[in-house]
Motif scaffolding. Structure first.
Motif, PDB file in Angstrom:
ATOM      1  N   ARG A  58       8.744  -7.869 -42.855  1.00 26.57           N
ATOM      2  CA  ARG A  58       8.984  -8.438 -44.177  1.00 26.57           C
ATOM      3  C   ARG A  58       9.931  -9.632 -44.179  1.00 26.57           C
ATOM      4  O   ARG A  58      10.356 -10.088 -45.227  1.00 26.57           O
ATOM      5  CB  ARG A  58       9.525  -7.348 -45.111  1.00 26.57           C
ATOM      6  N   ARG A  59      10.228 -10.159 -43.016  1.00 23.31           N
ATOM      7  CA  ARG A  59      11.164 -11.286 -42.933  1.00 23.31           C
ATOM      8  C   ARG A  59      10.733 -12.453 -43.824  1.00 23.31           C
ATOM      9  O   ARG A  59      11.521 -12.986 -44.593  1.00 23.31           O
ATOM     10  CB  ARG A  59      11.333 -11.758 -41.497  1.00 23.31           C
ATOM     11  N   ASN A  60       9.471 -12.869 -43.720  1.00 23.55           N
ATOM     12  CA  ASN A  60       8.992 -14.003 -44.535  1.00 23.55           C
ATOM     13  C   ASN A  60       8.942 -13.642 -46.015  1.00 23.55           C
ATOM     14  O   ASN A  60       9.230 -14.485 -46.874  1.00 23.55           O
ATOM     15  CB  ASN A  60       7.616 -14.472 -44.057  1.00 23.55           C
ATOM     16  N   ALA A  61       8.595 -12.400 -46.325  1.00 21.70           N
ATOM     17  CA  ALA A  61       8.581 -11.970 -47.728  1.00 21.70           C
ATOM     18  C   ALA A  61       9.995 -12.023 -48.303  1.00 21.70           C
ATOM     19  O   ALA A  61      10.187 -12.440 -49.450  1.00 21.70           O
ATOM     20  CB  ALA A  61       8.004 -10.558 -47.847  1.00 21.70           C
ATOM     21  N   CYS A  62      10.987 -11.633 -47.511  1.00 19.44           N
ATOM     22  CA  CYS A  62      12.383 -11.703 -47.967  1.00 19.44           C
ATOM     23  C   CYS A  62      12.827 -13.147 -48.159  1.00 19.44           C
ATOM     24  O   CYS A  62      13.560 -13.447 -49.106  1.00 19.44           O
ATOM     25  CB  CYS A  62      13.307 -10.985 -46.992  1.00 19.44           C
ATOM     26  N   THR A  63      12.377 -14.029 -47.294  1.00 21.25           N
ATOM     27  CA  THR A  63      12.697 -15.448 -47.448  1.00 21.25           C
ATOM     28  C   THR A  63      12.138 -15.973 -48.763  1.00 21.25           C
ATOM     29  O   THR A  63      12.811 -16.693 -49.504  1.00 21.25           O
ATOM     30  CB  THR A  63      12.153 -16.261 -46.254  1.00 21.25           C
ATOM     31  N   LYS A  84       6.992  -8.934 -59.733  1.00 22.93           N
ATOM     32  CA  LYS A  84       6.811 -10.143 -58.928  1.00 22.93           C
ATOM     33  C   LYS A  84       6.754  -9.660 -57.488  1.00 22.93           C
ATOM     34  O   LYS A  84       7.685  -8.999 -57.017  1.00 22.93           O
ATOM     35  CB  LYS A  84       7.991 -11.106 -59.143  1.00 22.93           C
ATOM     36  N   SER A  85       5.654  -9.928 -56.802  1.00 20.20           N
ATOM     37  CA  SER A  85       5.473  -9.453 -55.429  1.00 20.20           C
ATOM     38  C   SER A  85       5.548 -10.607 -54.446  1.00 20.20           C
ATOM     39  O   SER A  85       5.023 -11.690 -54.707  1.00 20.20           O
ATOM     40  CB  SER A  85       4.122  -8.742 -55.283  1.00 20.20           C
ATOM     41  N   LYS A  94      -4.216  -5.922 -41.210  1.00 20.57           N
ATOM     42  CA  LYS A  94      -3.472  -4.716 -40.835  1.00 20.57           C
ATOM     43  C   LYS A  94      -2.357  -4.409 -41.832  1.00 20.57           C
ATOM     44  O   LYS A  94      -2.074  -3.252 -42.122  1.00 20.57           O
ATOM     45  CB  LYS A  94      -2.901  -4.876 -39.431  1.00 20.57           C
ATOM     46  N   TYR A  95      -1.720  -5.445 -42.358  1.00 27.53           N
ATOM     47  CA  TYR A  95      -0.579  -5.265 -43.260  1.00 27.53           C
ATOM     48  C   TYR A  95      -0.805  -5.960 -44.597  1.00 27.53           C
ATOM     49  O   TYR A  95       0.102  -6.549 -45.152  1.00 27.53           O
ATOM     50  CB  TYR A  95       0.699  -5.803 -42.598  1.00 27.53           C
ATOM     51  N   LYS A  96      -2.009  -5.861 -45.125  1.00 27.91           N
ATOM     52  CA  LYS A  96      -2.355  -6.615 -46.326  1.00 27.91           C
ATOM     53  C   LYS A  96      -1.532  -6.243 -47.554  1.00 27.91           C
ATOM     54  O   LYS A  96      -1.394  -7.036 -48.471  1.00 27.91           O
ATOM     55  CB  LYS A  96      -3.835  -6.484 -46.629  1.00 27.91           C
ATOM     56  N   ASN A  97      -0.954  -5.045 -47.589  1.00 26.98           N
ATOM     57  CA  ASN A  97      -0.181  -4.671 -48.770  1.00 26.98           C
ATOM     58  C   ASN A  97       1.322  -4.553 -48.496  1.00 26.98           C
ATOM     59  O   ASN A  97       2.068  -4.085 -49.356  1.00 26.98           O
ATOM     60  CB  ASN A  97      -0.715  -3.374 -49.389  1.00 26.98           C
ATOM     61  N   ALA A  98       1.782  -4.987 -47.330  1.00 25.06           N
ATOM     62  CA  ALA A  98       3.218  -4.970 -47.028  1.00 25.06           C
ATOM     63  C   ALA A  98       3.892  -6.066 -47.837  1.00 25.06           C
ATOM     64  O   ALA A  98       3.470  -7.218 -47.810  1.00 25.06           O
ATOM     65  CB  ALA A  98       3.447  -5.181 -45.533  1.00 25.06           C
ATOM     66  N   ARG A  99       4.942  -5.674 -48.566  1.00 27.84           N
ATOM     67  CA  ARG A  99       5.537  -6.633 -49.491  1.00 27.84           C
ATOM     68  C   ARG A  99       6.922  -6.201 -49.933  1.00 27.84           C
ATOM     69  O   ARG A  99       7.349  -5.085 -49.699  1.00 27.84           O
ATOM     70  CB  ARG A  99       4.652  -6.791 -50.719  1.00 27.84           C
ATOM     71  N   ILE A 100       7.571  -7.130 -50.641  1.00 30.64           N
ATOM     72  CA  ILE A 100       8.804  -6.888 -51.371  1.00 30.64           C
ATOM     73  C   ILE A 100       8.458  -7.109 -52.840  1.00 30.64           C
ATOM     74  O   ILE A 100       7.881  -8.144 -53.190  1.00 30.64           O
ATOM     75  CB  ILE A 100       9.926  -7.865 -50.953  1.00 30.64           C
ATOM     76  N   ASP A 101       8.778  -6.154 -53.684  1.00 29.10           N
ATOM     77  CA  ASP A 101       8.524  -6.284 -55.124  1.00 29.10           C
ATOM     78  C   ASP A 101       9.837  -6.419 -55.876  1.00 29.10           C
ATOM     79  O   ASP A 101      10.842  -5.815 -55.500  1.00 29.10           O
ATOM     80  CB  ASP A 101       7.803  -5.045 -55.681  1.00 29.10           C
TER      81      ASP A 101
END
Length: 112
Positions: A58-63, A84-85, A94-101
């Motif tokens: 999730r590094r890029n999602a956190c960025t 907001k996701s 493989k990780y299509k729903n890995a996210r930060i909401d």
């Protein structure tokens, strides 16, 4: 009991997180809107709850989430009732729903 006017939460979610069910979360309930610094601190707290591989994924999602907080207007973002996701990579099968909401459920968040 009076309601708390500014509420919300950060969540780390996705199929790679099996325990706890539903992922990890860090919530806030404040009498005044949390600042941008408080938003960053709670996002960092969320990262600390994740296992190292989940945090790395999730590094890029956190960025993306940090940039969103940094771009908040002076009065912050107001509650809209919608999440907001920030996805890891929607094209990654493989990780299509890995996210930060981010959910701002009442009031405002991330004021300057």
């Amino acid at each position: 009991m009076p309601s708390i006017p500014h509420r919300g939460r950060w969540q780390a979610q996705g199929d790679d997180i099996t325990k706890p069910k539903g992922g990890y979360s860090v919530k806030w309930e404040e009498s005044s809107p949390p600042t941008k610094a408080a938003g960053m601190a709670s996002l960092n707290e969320l990262g600390g709850k994740c296992e190292s591989r989940q945090r790395e994924l999730r590094r890029n999602a956190c960025t993306k989430a940090r940039r969103f907080v940094e771009r908040a207007p002076l009065t912050g973002y107001t509650a809209t009732g919608a999440s907001k996701s920030f996805y890891v990579d929607p094209a990654d099968k493989k990780y299509k729903n890995a996210r930060i909401d981010l959910d701002i459920t009442a009031g405002a968040a991330f004021v300057s």
